[in-house]
Design a protein around this motif. Structure first.
Motif, mmCIF file in Angstrom:
data_model
loop_
_atom_site.group_PDB
_atom_site.id
_atom_site.type_symbol
_atom_site.label_atom_id
_atom_site.label_comp_id
_atom_site.label_asym_id
_atom_site.label_seq_id
_atom_site.Cartn_x
_atom_site.Cartn_y
_atom_site.Cartn_z
ATOM 1 N N THR B 82 0.828 -1.202 0.000
ATOM 2 C CA THR B 82 0.000 0.000 0.000
ATOM 3 C C THR B 82 0.864 1.254 0.000
ATOM 4 O O THR B 82 1.994 1.248 0.469
ATOM 5 N N TYR B 83 0.266 2.312 -0.531
ATOM 6 C CA TYR B 83 0.932 3.606 -0.609
ATOM 7 C C TYR B 83 -0.018 4.680 -0.114
ATOM 8 O O TYR B 83 -1.206 4.676 -0.440
ATOM 9 N N GLN B 84 0.515 5.582 0.676
ATOM 10 C CA GLN B 84 -0.241 6.781 1.014
ATOM 11 C C GLN B 84 0.775 7.901 1.259
ATOM 12 O O GLN B 84 1.822 7.655 1.867
ATOM 13 N N PRO B 85 0.491 9.095 0.760
ATOM 14 C CA PRO B 85 1.472 10.166 0.913
ATOM 15 C C PRO B 85 1.837 10.434 2.376
ATOM 16 O O PRO B 85 1.048 10.172 3.289
ATOM 17 N N LYS B 86 3.023 10.967 2.562
ATOM 18 C CA LYS B 86 3.599 11.190 3.896
ATOM 19 C C LYS B 86 2.693 12.036 4.784
ATOM 20 O O LYS B 86 2.623 11.816 5.988
ATOM 21 N N ARG B 87 1.970 12.955 4.184
ATOM 22 C CA ARG B 87 1.149 13.832 5.026
ATOM 23 C C ARG B 87 -0.053 13.122 5.632
ATOM 24 O O ARG B 87 -0.726 13.636 6.514
ATOM 25 N N TYR B 88 -0.368 11.910 5.122
ATOM 26 C CA TYR B 88 -1.516 11.193 5.667
ATOM 27 C C TYR B 88 -1.130 10.086 6.644
ATOM 28 O O TYR B 88 -1.927 9.677 7.471
ATOM 29 N N ARG B 89 0.079 9.531 6.492
ATOM 30 C CA ARG B 89 0.506 8.508 7.444
ATOM 31 C C ARG B 89 2.030 8.445 7.454
ATOM 32 O O ARG B 89 2.684 8.922 6.523
ATOM 33 N N ASP B 90 2.578 7.820 8.477
ATOM 34 C CA ASP B 90 4.032 7.822 8.639
ATOM 35 C C ASP B 90 4.741 6.942 7.627
ATOM 36 O O ASP B 90 5.755 7.316 7.062
ATOM 37 N N ASP B 91 4.193 5.741 7.432
ATOM 38 C CA ASP B 91 4.829 4.829 6.475
ATOM 39 C C ASP B 91 4.229 5.065 5.096
ATOM 40 O O ASP B 91 3.076 4.711 4.860
ATOM 41 N N VAL B 92 5.011 5.628 4.220
ATOM 42 C CA VAL B 92 4.500 5.913 2.876
ATOM 43 C C VAL B 92 4.193 4.613 2.139
ATOM 44 O O VAL B 92 3.143 4.459 1.531
ATOM 45 N N LEU B 93 5.122 3.680 2.201
ATOM 46 C CA LEU B 93 4.936 2.373 1.553
ATOM 47 C C LEU B 93 4.890 1.278 2.613
ATOM 48 O O LEU B 93 5.688 1.296 3.559
ATOM 49 N N LYS B 94 3.975 0.371 2.464
ATOM 50 C CA LYS B 94 3.900 -0.747 3.413
ATOM 51 C C LYS B 94 3.648 -2.051 2.661
ATOM 52 O O LYS B 94 2.855 -2.073 1.712
ATOM 53 N N SER B 95 4.329 -3.092 3.087
ATOM 54 C CA SER B 95 4.033 -4.419 2.547
ATOM 55 C C SER B 95 2.949 -5.036 3.405
ATOM 56 O O SER B 95 3.168 -5.326 4.580
ATOM 57 N N GLU B 96 1.780 -5.200 2.855
ATOM 58 C CA GLU B 96 0.660 -5.717 3.648
ATOM 59 C C GLU B 96 0.618 -7.239 3.633
ATOM 60 O O GLU B 96 0.330 -7.861 4.644
ATOM 61 N N ARG B 97 0.849 -7.808 2.463
ATOM 62 C CA ARG B 97 0.787 -9.271 2.359
ATOM 63 C C ARG B 97 1.789 -9.773 1.341
ATOM 64 O O ARG B 97 2.022 -9.128 0.323
ATOM 65 N N TRP B 98 2.373 -10.890 1.592
ATOM 66 C CA TRP B 98 3.098 -11.641 0.581
ATOM 67 C C TRP B 98 2.884 -13.109 0.911
ATOM 68 O O TRP B 98 3.021 -13.517 2.056
ATOM 69 N N GLN B 99 2.490 -13.854 -0.016
ATOM 70 C CA GLN B 99 2.169 -15.248 0.302
ATOM 71 C C GLN B 99 2.398 -16.181 -0.882
ATOM 72 O O GLN B 99 2.302 -15.785 -2.038
ATOM 73 N N GLY B 172 1.406 -18.913 13.520
ATOM 74 C CA GLY B 172 2.031 -17.679 13.054
ATOM 75 C C GLY B 172 3.129 -17.146 13.951
ATOM 76 O O GLY B 172 3.396 -17.664 15.044
ATOM 77 N N SER B 173 3.723 -16.067 13.477
ATOM 78 C CA SER B 173 4.853 -15.448 14.176
ATOM 79 C C SER B 173 4.397 -14.503 15.282
ATOM 80 O O SER B 173 5.221 -14.031 16.065
ATOM 81 N N GLY B 174 3.114 -14.184 15.320
ATOM 82 C CA GLY B 174 2.614 -13.235 16.304
ATOM 83 C C GLY B 174 2.687 -11.819 15.763
ATOM 84 O O GLY B 174 3.474 -11.514 14.880
ATOM 85 N N HIS B 175 1.837 -10.945 16.324
ATOM 86 C CA HIS B 175 1.710 -9.604 15.734
ATOM 87 C C HIS B 175 2.942 -8.741 15.916
ATOM 88 O O HIS B 175 3.242 -7.896 15.095
ATOM 89 N N ARG B 176 3.648 -8.936 17.014
ATOM 90 C CA ARG B 176 4.868 -8.143 17.194
ATOM 91 C C ARG B 176 5.865 -8.460 16.101
ATOM 92 O O ARG B 176 6.719 -7.650 15.789
ATOM 93 N N TYR B 177 5.744 -9.658 15.565
ATOM 94 C CA TYR B 177 6.756 -10.106 14.610
ATOM 95 C C TYR B 177 6.142 -10.402 13.247
ATOM 96 O O TYR B 177 6.599 -11.283 12.547
ATOM 97 N N GLU B 178 5.091 -9.663 12.919
ATOM 98 C CA GLU B 178 4.395 -9.992 11.668
ATOM 99 C C GLU B 178 5.273 -9.761 10.437
ATOM 100 O O GLU B 178 4.999 -10.281 9.369
ATOM 101 N N ASN B 179 6.316 -8.959 10.586
ATOM 102 C CA ASN B 179 7.239 -8.776 9.464
ATOM 103 C C ASN B 179 8.551 -9.529 9.655
ATOM 104 O O ASN B 179 9.503 -9.324 8.912
ATOM 105 N N LYS B 180 8.595 -10.343 10.703
ATOM 106 C CA LYS B 180 9.803 -11.141 10.950
ATOM 107 C C LYS B 180 9.359 -12.591 11.036
ATOM 108 O O LYS B 180 8.897 -13.041 12.081
ATOM 109 N N PHE B 181 9.499 -13.264 9.951
ATOM 110 C CA PHE B 181 8.918 -14.597 9.804
ATOM 111 C C PHE B 181 9.478 -15.583 10.837
ATOM 112 O O PHE B 181 10.617 -16.006 10.748
#
Lengths: 148, 364
Positions: B82-99, B172-181
């Motif tokens: 996902t993408y949203q400009p910096k003025r709307y949220r902190d993370d401009v680009l985010k990886s939401e899913r990869w599977q 699963g890896s748990g929410h704290r580690y959702e980006n750390k498989f």
């Protein structure tokens, strides 16, 4: 009225023609499914075929993966299929599949413009389940058609 | 403002043009790739013009990019960013899913990667593209105490038997580690079972357990608190000194029905934590009536009671009101809502009547 509210009204007004645009044939027309009967144990019933078209069943009774050939928005069968199978109109069908494909649930169907294209796809890939708007005049051998 | 309206017109025009062509890649051949972009514009007005109320806005919402691929009949991949400009949220680009998904025999499948936790119907069925949402906003419980994502290994099946039984089991890896498989092993488990009829009526029960390490000097996080802080506090992350495991259990029930022209979606969830103050409750209720195939007026009630969590105060948040969904083309929707919104989880924000407009499009 503020400029913002005025623009919103204009935007909504511009949308109205799309909403009331003509949608072509609906529930009254015929609808058929076509598939290859070459594979063994391939005797699906109507409920099973419908679940396949809805993306709920992924495989034929013989274990082969289902591929789909559905009518595109240029096909006369588009809204009929949307109504009979998907409970809405052609848009309902397209959206359900857009949702499924990009949720990672299913392989994208082929959306084809004519019944002849659908028949070709079924002949080319024996695991394809196709949707036709009318009964073909001449049925190729090894192909079965059922009315929905 | 004018630029956004121009963007809306271009997006609508694009979606009309593209809707006239084939919508998805042909499935001929063994390998295929597909992509899509979903986006939306959102307008918001409220009747409170004080420092405590939200300011009116008209923004470009979250834009979602998808890439999917099929390798033969069994193996497929999906990426969602996902993408949203910096003025709307902190993370401009985010990886939401990869599977990576592998189709198993008898309508079963195996999924490995970061995916949507299948604990509720909403979370398992809708991706980040707003086009398919029945209402403008997703249920309040999502991402508060009902988890959105998990990096997991998941096995499941669809349409088993004549009643359409389905299930999902996920480690699963748990929410704290959702980006750390699985960097800290298995910290979450999900079980989901249900029935889906031929016309898409669904009853689903979900159970989810998530553990998170208690961190720092007496600072604790609920399982989703870390995730939420990440959103709310500009990516502030607590120090990682695993000491004690805190456990949160979520039980959810979803019912989706189509009764003639009536559409109904219920999402109910409760949670129970290993500490005393984590008993959260939520109910989302949507009721729509298909006036025509393209116009659906609806009523929505969304209620959330937080006893603790998320860097927000405990309290009750509720939204209720009416809306209308107008299907403009195959790939464009306009939704309008008028809701009474009260958010007791923030600094005594007074109840406000809100008017929202959302134009959502799929570019393919």
């Amino acid at each position: 009225m503020k400029l913002r509210e005025l623009l919103l009204v204009v935007l909504i007004a511009c949308c109205m023609p799309f909403v009331f645009a003509s949608e072509g044939p609906g529930t009254g027309a015929g609808l058929f499914v076509v598939f290859s009967d070459n594979a063994s144990n391939r005797t699906p019933d109507a409920a099973m075929l419908k679940r396949m078209l809805l993306g709920q069943l992924f495989e034929w009774p013989d274990g082969n993966r289902v591929r789909l050939a559905l009518p595109s928005s240029k096909s006369p069968a588009y809204n009929v299929a949307g109504s009979r199978i998907f409970g809405g109109n052609g848009r309902t069908m397209t959206r359900l599949w857009l949702q499924k494909v990009f949720s990672g649930e299913s392989r994208a169907p082929a959306f084809l413009d004519t019944d002849a294209d659908v028949l070709d796809e079924v002949m080319r890939n024996p695991n394809t389940l196709g949707v036709l708007g009318s009964m073909p005049d001449e049925l190729p051998s090894g192909v079965r058609v059922m009315e929905l | 403002m004018l630029r956004l309206v121009f963007c809306a017109a271009v997006a609508l025009h694009s979606s009309v043009a593209l809707s006239e062509s084939n919508h998805m890649t042909s499935n001929s051949g063994d390998n295929s790739f597909d992509w899509n972009i979903y986006s939306h514009l959102e307008g918001y007005l409220n009747d409170i013009h004080s420092t405590q109320g939200k300011d009116d806005y008209f923004i470009l919402g979250e834009s979602t990019f998808f890439l999917s691929g099929n390798f033969g009949d069994e193996l497929s991949i999906l990426y969602e960013g996902t993408y949203q400009p910096k003025r709307y949220r902190d993370d401009v680009l985010k990886s939401e899913r990869w599977q990576i998904r592998y189709a198993l025999p008898k309508n079963h499948y195996l999924i490995v990667g970061k995916n949507h936790t299948p604990v509720t119907h909403w979370n398992d069925s809708f991706h980040h593209g707003r086009l398919f949402y029945p209402s403008i906003s997703r249920p309040l419980s999502l991402d508060k105490f009902v988890p959105l994502h998990d990096s997991a290994v998941r096995v499941g099946a669809r349409s088993l038997g004549e009643h359409g039984f389905f299930y999902d089991l996920s480690l699963g890896s748990g929410h704290r580690y959702e980006n750390k498989f699985f960097s800290n092993g298995v910290l979450s488990e999900t079980v989901s079972v249900g029935l889906q009829s031929e016309i898409g009526n669904v009853v689903r029960l979900g159970w989810h357990r998530n553990a998170a390490h208690r961190v720092g000097h007496g600072i604790t996080t609920t399982p989703l608190e870390f995730h939420s802080n990440h959103h709310l506090m500009g990516g502030m992350v607590a120090h990682d000194h695993p000491e004690v495991l805190d456990v949160l259990t979520v039980i959810a029930m979803s019912v989706r029905l189509e009764l003639g022209r009536v559409e109904l979606l219920t999402e109910a969830a409760v949670s129970d934590g290993s500490r005393d103050t984590e008993n959260n409750r939520a109910l989302y209720q949507y009721l729509g009536y298909r006036l025509t195939d393209n116009i659906v007026p609806y009523a929505v009630i969304d209620w959330l009671k937080l006893e603790r969590g998320l860097g927000l105060r405990a309290g009750v948040e509720s939204r209720s009101g009416v809306g209308v969904k107008i299907m403009l083309t195959d790939s464009a929707d306009l939704k309008l809502e008028s809701l009474r919104h009260r958010d007791g989880t923030k600094n005594n924000t007074p109840a406000a009547v809100e008017f929202r407009m959302q134009l959502s499009v799929s570019l393919k």
